[in-house]
Motif scaffolding. Structure first.
Motif: not given
Length: 433
Positions: A372-385
């Motif tokens: 979940l922690a890795r997916a959380a970071r991936d979510t921010v990188v993909a949509g909110y970077d």
């Protein structure tokens, strides 16, 4: 290109966009604000002050509107001075929340105006009336409708709007939503990375690492809008379930949203009177410098984020970028970003037991939730970077000013560590943790 920013708390949501535009060759950037203690390289700052406060005799429903007019007039005087000296912007970018942008199109009728559409207040279905234990009085319902007047006027006058999340965009009147783009302010994921070696020294001298069972909770101010009562009531339950848990509480004791307690105490004092806590395991850290906030989040095993249906905090996305497992409220702003069991965990805003049970599970078996922690970071990188959001913001400005297709700006590909820290510190009190 000549760009005019308007925000009373410079730089506000524009700390990165203003810097990037100011770094482009040939641009002139002016920032109109009430702050006189902040600067951005190559940006001319002009401060203003309203001539007076709203009169005490003004109808209570109209005091905030009168305040907005006073702010709008003060800014209009600055804009007229700029026009007299020959500065006519190619675009105006401003936040309408305090009335500052009310008269932009009257002074510069031919200049495109990009309005920041952060939140549109309503008397039901959002923050007002959310807590069933606090019935909404008719007086507040009527006042809320009137208080949206300045926001509505700026929204009608603007050429385009920009909302940080889709849910925040959806709070605005449907007739105006087509001209509002959803583009977040941006999270600096290049700087905000997990750090397994992080060590945090507490005021009592204790040291915490990633091996400890650390829970974090952060808000600009500790208050009901950010779920303080539910969080405080969950603390004893968490400590009972996890005898080695340590809880870091970050935030001030003022009021950012809603009303203060009627007895003159802070919301924190009110809750401490109801829920005494073990101060050897629960650490109230107050406001922290931005670096301190990031260090606390980096050491966190579970980050609790609760909010009314209201503006989404930067701090939740920052926690996700840092690899935290977020235990978030199952409310609309959070659901837009977090899918339960995929990139975080959702709980009932009003259930201390659910908050405690979920948090304790994360503390007990961190490896089970590492995905979940890795997916959380991936979510921010993909949509909110940050770089992605700045490109989208720049593209919107280019479209409004007829500059599509121009060559890419020759600006630094990355912010230096010194600049990054300076910008973060300057904008931290504008974040909505």
């Amino acid at each position: 290109m000549k760009i005019l920013f308007i925000h009373q708390n410079m730089p506000g949501q524009y700390k990165h966009l203003a810097r990037r535009l100011a770094a482009e060759d040939g641009n002139q950037v002016v920032f109109v604000t009430k702050r006189d203690d902040r600067a951005i390289p190559n940006v001319r700052r002009i401060t203003y002050r309203p001539t007076r406060a709203p009169h005490k005799e003004t109808h209570p429903y109209l005091r905030s509107s009168e305040g907005a007019v006073l702010h709008g007039q003060a800014v209009a005087r600055v804009l007229l001075d700029l026009r007299r000296e020959g500065f006519v912007p190619d675009i105006v970018v401003g936040h309408p929340g305090w009335g500052e942008t009310l008269f932009v199109k009257d002074v510069f009728p031919d200049t495109p105006f990009l309005n920041y559409c952060e939140f549109y207040y309503r008397s039901s279905g959002q923050d007002v009336g959310f807590d069933p234990s606090k019935p909404t009085e008719m007086d507040r319902i009527l006042r809320t409708r009137i208080n949206t007047g300045p926001l509505l006027q700026s929204l009608e006058a603007c050429d385009r709007g920009m909302a940080p999340t889709e849910w925040q965009r959806s709070t605005h009147p449907a007739v105006f939503q087509p001209k509002i783009a959803t583009i977040h302010d941006g999270i600096d994921t290049a700087a905000l990375r997990p750090d397994p070696s992080i060590r945090v020294t507490l005021p009592d001298g204790g040291v915490l690492t990633r091996d400890d069972e650390v829970v974090t909770y952060a808000a600009r101010n500790l208050e009901p809008y950010r779920g303080l009562p539910s969080f405080m009531r969950a603390i004893p339950l968490i400590l009972e379930k996890r005898p080695n848990a340590r809880i870091l509480v970050i935030g001030g004791t003022g009021v950012s949203y809603g009303a203060a307690p009627t007895d003159g105490r802070s919301w924190l004092d009110t809750m401490l009177a109801e829920v005494p806590v073990d101060r050897s395991r629960v650490h109230f850290l107050g406001h922290l410098p931005y670096d301190g906030l990031l260090a606390a989040l980096r050491v966190s095993r579970a980050h609790i984020y609760l909010t009314y249906p209201f503006v989404l905090s930067w701090s939740m996305l920052e926690a996700m970028a840092l690899g935290c497992v977020v235990v978030g409220s199952d409310t609309a702003p959070v659901r837009e970003v977090i899918q339960h069991g995929r990139n975080g965990l959702l709980v009932d805003f009003f259930s201390p037991q659910a908050i405690a049970d979920t948090t304790a599970a994360v503390l007990a078996e961190p490896r089970d939730f590492a995905g979940l922690a890795r997916a959380a970071r991936d979510t921010v990188v993909a949509g909110y970077d940050l770089d992605l959001c700045l490109r989208r913001q720049s593209a919107l400005i280019d479209a409004m000013t007829g500059r599509e297709g121009r060559p890419p700006s020759r600006i630094p590909a990355a912010i230096s560590p010194t600049e990054r820290r300076t910008l973060a510190l300057a904008g931290h009190d504008q974040a909505r943790p």
